[in-house]
Enzyme design. Structure first.
Site, PDB file in Angstrom:
ATOM      1  N   ASP A  67       7.281  17.625 137.948  1.00 18.36           N
ATOM      2  CA  ASP A  67       8.173  18.265 138.913  1.00 18.36           C
ATOM      3  C   ASP A  67       7.624  19.584 139.447  1.00 18.36           C
ATOM      4  OD1 ASP A  67       8.482  19.445 136.392  1.00 18.36           O
ATOM      5  OD2 ASP A  67      10.489  18.647 136.089  1.00 18.36           O
ATOM      6  N   ASN A 135      21.014  19.900 128.821  1.00 23.04           N
ATOM      7  CA  ASN A 135      22.030  18.980 129.368  1.00 23.04           C
ATOM      8  C   ASN A 135      21.549  17.530 129.335  1.00 23.04           C
ATOM      9  OD1 ASN A 135      20.099  18.986 131.340  1.00 23.04           O
ATOM     10  ND2 ASN A 135      21.417  19.676 133.007  1.00 23.04           N
ATOM     11  N   HIS A 137      18.604  16.462 130.559  1.00 23.32           N
ATOM     12  CA  HIS A 137      17.707  16.054 131.648  1.00 23.32           C
ATOM     13  C   HIS A 137      16.287  15.808 131.151  1.00 23.32           C
ATOM     14  CE1 HIS A 137      16.704  20.496 132.931  1.00 23.32           C
ATOM     15  NE2 HIS A 137      15.796  20.059 132.115  1.00 23.32           N
ATOM     16  N   GLU A 142      18.879  15.183 136.555  1.00 25.42           N
ATOM     17  CA  GLU A 142      20.050  15.835 135.973  1.00 25.42           C
ATOM     18  C   GLU A 142      21.151  14.803 135.681  1.00 25.42           C
ATOM     19  OE1 GLU A 142      19.608  18.818 135.079  1.00 25.42           O
ATOM     20  OE2 GLU A 142      19.326  20.270 136.682  1.00 25.42           O
TER      21      GLU A 142
END
Ligand code: F6R
Length: 241
Positions: A67, A135, A137, A142
């Protein structure tokens, strides 16, 4: 799935670097899928150490990062391109032309995503290094109602922006969007090495690896990967003992 918990950070770093080094020894032209963030830094340090000691070469290898922030140039100190150059690429013998990070400054982001997917598909990633977000991810996929298969532009969740603010002068400076490889791109890689450190990630690691497989926890999809190795320190992996 192969779950490994290490007593010391050094043992974990050596195991992670050892997996990459073994692959490169067997297959010098290996295609590496790489991650940024705090988690892999110790593993990259260990790789640099192995390279300097003469026992490892990246000369024929290539790499694709997961990313990049939208709007940051590769020379911005918080960009993932800059991170990779600093922590690994500039310190080993990899050919810079063989290192790939999505272009966060692309004028046409959709085209950039399609181009990146075509390159990954063509190259075929042998080993994908992943960290885990608090979270759930992976990359910047996400949690939500849906996940996206291919490389795409994603809106970063507030929790991710807060977690990554430490790399910027202030939270306001954290880009709100990123380009990320999608879950299909990750699942197609031949082997995944998920690395998780610290007590604060124990609950999400347990949920991802033993809980229901759901888009609400993108890392839970990794339970379906045929060749997953999880490297955890004692803080993150106490539940796995
Ligand atoms: C980084 C990435 C992210 C991180 C994750 C954990 O390229 O794709 O998914 O792996 O946010 O970040 P750290 O390691 O900083 O806790």
């Amino acid at each position: 799935m192969n779950l490994l918990t290490f007593r010391t950070e050094q043992d974990l770093n050596r195991a992670g670097a050892g997996m990459i080094a073994s692959l490169l020894q067997i297959k010098p032209k290996a295609v590496l899928g790489l991650a940024t963030g705090s988690t892999p830094i110790g593993i990259y340090e260990e790789l640099v150490h192995l390279y300097r000691s003469g026992s490892l070469s990246f000369a024929k290898a290539s790499s694709y990062n997961l990313d990049e922030y939208v709007g940051l140039s590769g020379s911005h100190p918080a960009s993932y391109r800059c991170f990779m150059n600093t922590h690994l690429f500039d310190q080993v013998d990899i050919d810079p032309a063989n290192t790939h990070v999505p272009n966060g400054l692309a004028v046409n982001l959709e085209q950039e995503c399609a181009y990146y997917d075509a390159m990954i598909e063509d190259a075929g990633i042998d080993l994908q290094v992943l960290g885990l977000g608090h979270n759930g991810h992976i990359g910047f996929n996400e949690p939500g109602d849906v996940l996206v298969a291919g490389t795409h532009v994603t809106d970063l969740q507030q929790q991710t922006i807060e977690a990554n603010a430490r790399f910027f002068d202030s939270e306001d400076d954290v880009p709100k969007q990123a380009i990320t490889m999608g879950v299909a791109g990750i699942m197609k890689t031949r082997q995944v090495m998920l690395v998780v450190r610290g007590e604060s990630k124990a609950a999400i690691a347990e949920r991802a690896l033993t809980g229901p497989i759901t888009t609400e926890c993108p890392a839970s999809l990794l339970q379906l990967h045929p060749n997953l190795v999880v490297l955890m320190d004692e803080g993150a992996g106490a539940w796995a003992k």
